[in-house]
Design an enzyme around this catalytic site. Structure first.
Site, PDB file in Angstrom:
ATOM      1  N   ASN A  12       0.866  -1.180   0.000  1.00 34.69           N
ATOM      2  CA  ASN A  12       0.000   0.000   0.000  1.00 34.69           C
ATOM      3  C   ASN A  12       0.902   1.229   0.000  1.00 34.69           C
ATOM      4  O   ASN A  12       1.500   1.560   1.016  1.00 34.69           O
ATOM      5  CB  ASN A  12      -0.902  -0.034   1.248  1.00 34.69           C
ATOM      6  N   LYS A  14       0.106   4.246  -0.260  1.00 36.11           N
ATOM      7  CA  LYS A  14      -0.537   5.436   0.329  1.00 36.11           C
ATOM      8  C   LYS A  14      -0.340   6.639  -0.615  1.00 36.11           C
ATOM      9  O   LYS A  14      -0.338   6.461  -1.833  1.00 36.11           O
ATOM     10  CB  LYS A  14      -0.019   5.665   1.746  1.00 36.11           C
ATOM     11  N   HIS A 102      -9.548   1.204   5.061  1.00 36.09           N
ATOM     12  CA  HIS A 102      -8.252   1.405   5.729  1.00 36.09           C
ATOM     13  C   HIS A 102      -8.452   2.359   6.908  1.00 36.09           C
ATOM     14  O   HIS A 102      -9.260   3.299   6.821  1.00 36.09           O
ATOM     15  CB  HIS A 102      -7.230   1.982   4.731  1.00 36.09           C
ATOM     16  N   GLU A 104      -6.787   4.772   7.922  1.00 33.72           N
ATOM     17  CA  GLU A 104      -6.575   6.191   7.593  1.00 33.72           C
ATOM     18  C   GLU A 104      -7.828   6.788   6.950  1.00 33.72           C
ATOM     19  O   GLU A 104      -8.167   7.941   7.188  1.00 33.72           O
ATOM     20  CB  GLU A 104      -5.333   6.332   6.693  1.00 33.72           C
ATOM     21  N   GLU A 174      -5.163  -4.692  10.759  1.00 37.54           N
ATOM     22  CA  GLU A 174      -4.122  -3.687  10.938  1.00 37.54           C
ATOM     23  C   GLU A 174      -4.367  -2.909  12.234  1.00 37.54           C
ATOM     24  O   GLU A 174      -5.155  -1.940  12.235  1.00 37.54           O
ATOM     25  CB  GLU A 174      -4.142  -2.690   9.776  1.00 37.54           C
ATOM     26  N   GLY A 180       2.817   2.455  10.783  1.00 38.45           N
ATOM     27  CA  GLY A 180       3.778   3.543  10.593  1.00 38.45           C
ATOM     28  C   GLY A 180       4.528   3.925  11.856  1.00 38.45           C
ATOM     29  O   GLY A 180       5.166   4.974  11.907  1.00 38.45           O
ATOM     30  N   SER A 220       3.675  -1.934  10.273  1.00 40.63           N
ATOM     31  CA  SER A 220       5.134  -1.969  10.421  1.00 40.63           C
ATOM     32  C   SER A 220       5.763  -3.307  10.067  1.00 40.63           C
ATOM     33  O   SER A 220       6.720  -3.724  10.713  1.00 40.63           O
ATOM     34  CB  SER A 220       5.526  -1.550  11.854  1.00 40.63           C
TER      35      SER A 220
END
Ligand code: 13P
Length: 259
Positions: A12, A14, A102, A104, A174, A180, A220
């Site tokens: 991904n 992003k 996701h 985010e 996730e 991250g 991560s």
């Protein structure tokens, strides 16, 4: 990883890489991978929308066996939705996998389980595979709300999806605190939650769907942590952000069997 579910490792990207950089990254990745890697593992890459056509052209012209993926889509096939991209448009670009839900998108853009559900159905309708993401915050984990939260995300996200279709989906677990941050979930924690998601699928959609559905871990994942995560029986792949922006690191994650 169970023998009868082929692992899927997805990058991904992003909001990174313009279309020139994207072409270079795909080419580098194709040099770093061997035929054996791609036979053993399905691989998808999820560039930003503006890169999709360029990446599709490179993958097809050079016959690179990596699946094209998108990071999001709208649920309608067309219409007055300024700034959105439709599943029909993605299907036309030979996109195979579309990430939806996701964290985010949920946290920064207010996506709800209901929105995710509409997207899952629209992606399936356009003959692509949803990678439906779920995951808890650190607060939810520490306050013991984690499991209820994941059950809601999974069951509301999959509401009304047929049993047979559920088996063909990908669910990405996730944990938000691991994204991250460099704080990967331990292989035991990740396994426990992926097994819990599989059990949730089994209770609602039956044993066949639960056995077939692929569950990725994301948060991560790096070349050093991929092998132990991928060796867990209920982890069928990885959804990788940061490390997928380096052809070398992403290839090393895909080559987890050799490490
Ligand atoms: P990182 O691998 O950068 O933690 O990102 C994970 C992720 O959000 C993939 O969708």
């Amino acid at each position: 990883m169970m023998a009868d579910r082929k692992p899927l490792i997805s990058g991904n990207w992003k909001m990174n890489q313009n279309h020139f950089e994207a072409i270079q990254l795909v080419q580098k990745l194709s040099y770093a991978l061997t035929k054996d890697d791609i036979t053993a593992v399905d691989v998808s890459i999820h560039p930003p929308f503006t890169d999709l056509r360029s990446v599709q052209t490179v993958l097809e012209a050079d016959k690179i066996p990596i699946a094209l993926g998108a990071q999001n889509c709208h649920w309608e096939a067309s219409g007055a939705f300024t700034g959105e991209v439709s599943p029909a448009m993605l299907q036309k670009l030979n996109v195979s996998y579309v990430i939806c839900g996701h964290s985010e998108r949920r946290q920064l853009f207010g996506e709800t389980n209901e929105d995710v559900n509409k997207k899952v159905k629209a992606i399936l309708k356009h003959e692509m595979t949803p990678i439906m993401a779920c995951g808890e915050t650190l607060e939810q984990r520490e306050s013991g709300e984690m499991e209820d939260h994941i059950v809601d995300q999974v069951l509301e996200g999959l509401a009304g999806v047929k049993k047979d279709a559920v088996g063909g989906l990908v669910i990405a677990y996730e944990p938000i605190w691991a994204i991250g941050t460099g704080m990967t979930a331990t292989p035991d924690d990740a396994q426990q939650m992926c097994a819990f998601i599989r059990q949730t699928v089994e209770e609602k959609f039956g044993a066949a769907a639960a056995k077939a559905v692929r569950i990725q871990y994301g948060g991560s994942v790096k070349p050093g942590t991929a092998p132990e995560l991928m060796n867990q029986p209920d982890i069928d792949g990885a959804l990788i952000g940061g490390a997928s922006l380096s052809a070398e690191d992403f290839a090393h994650c895909i080559q987890y069997r050799l490490r």
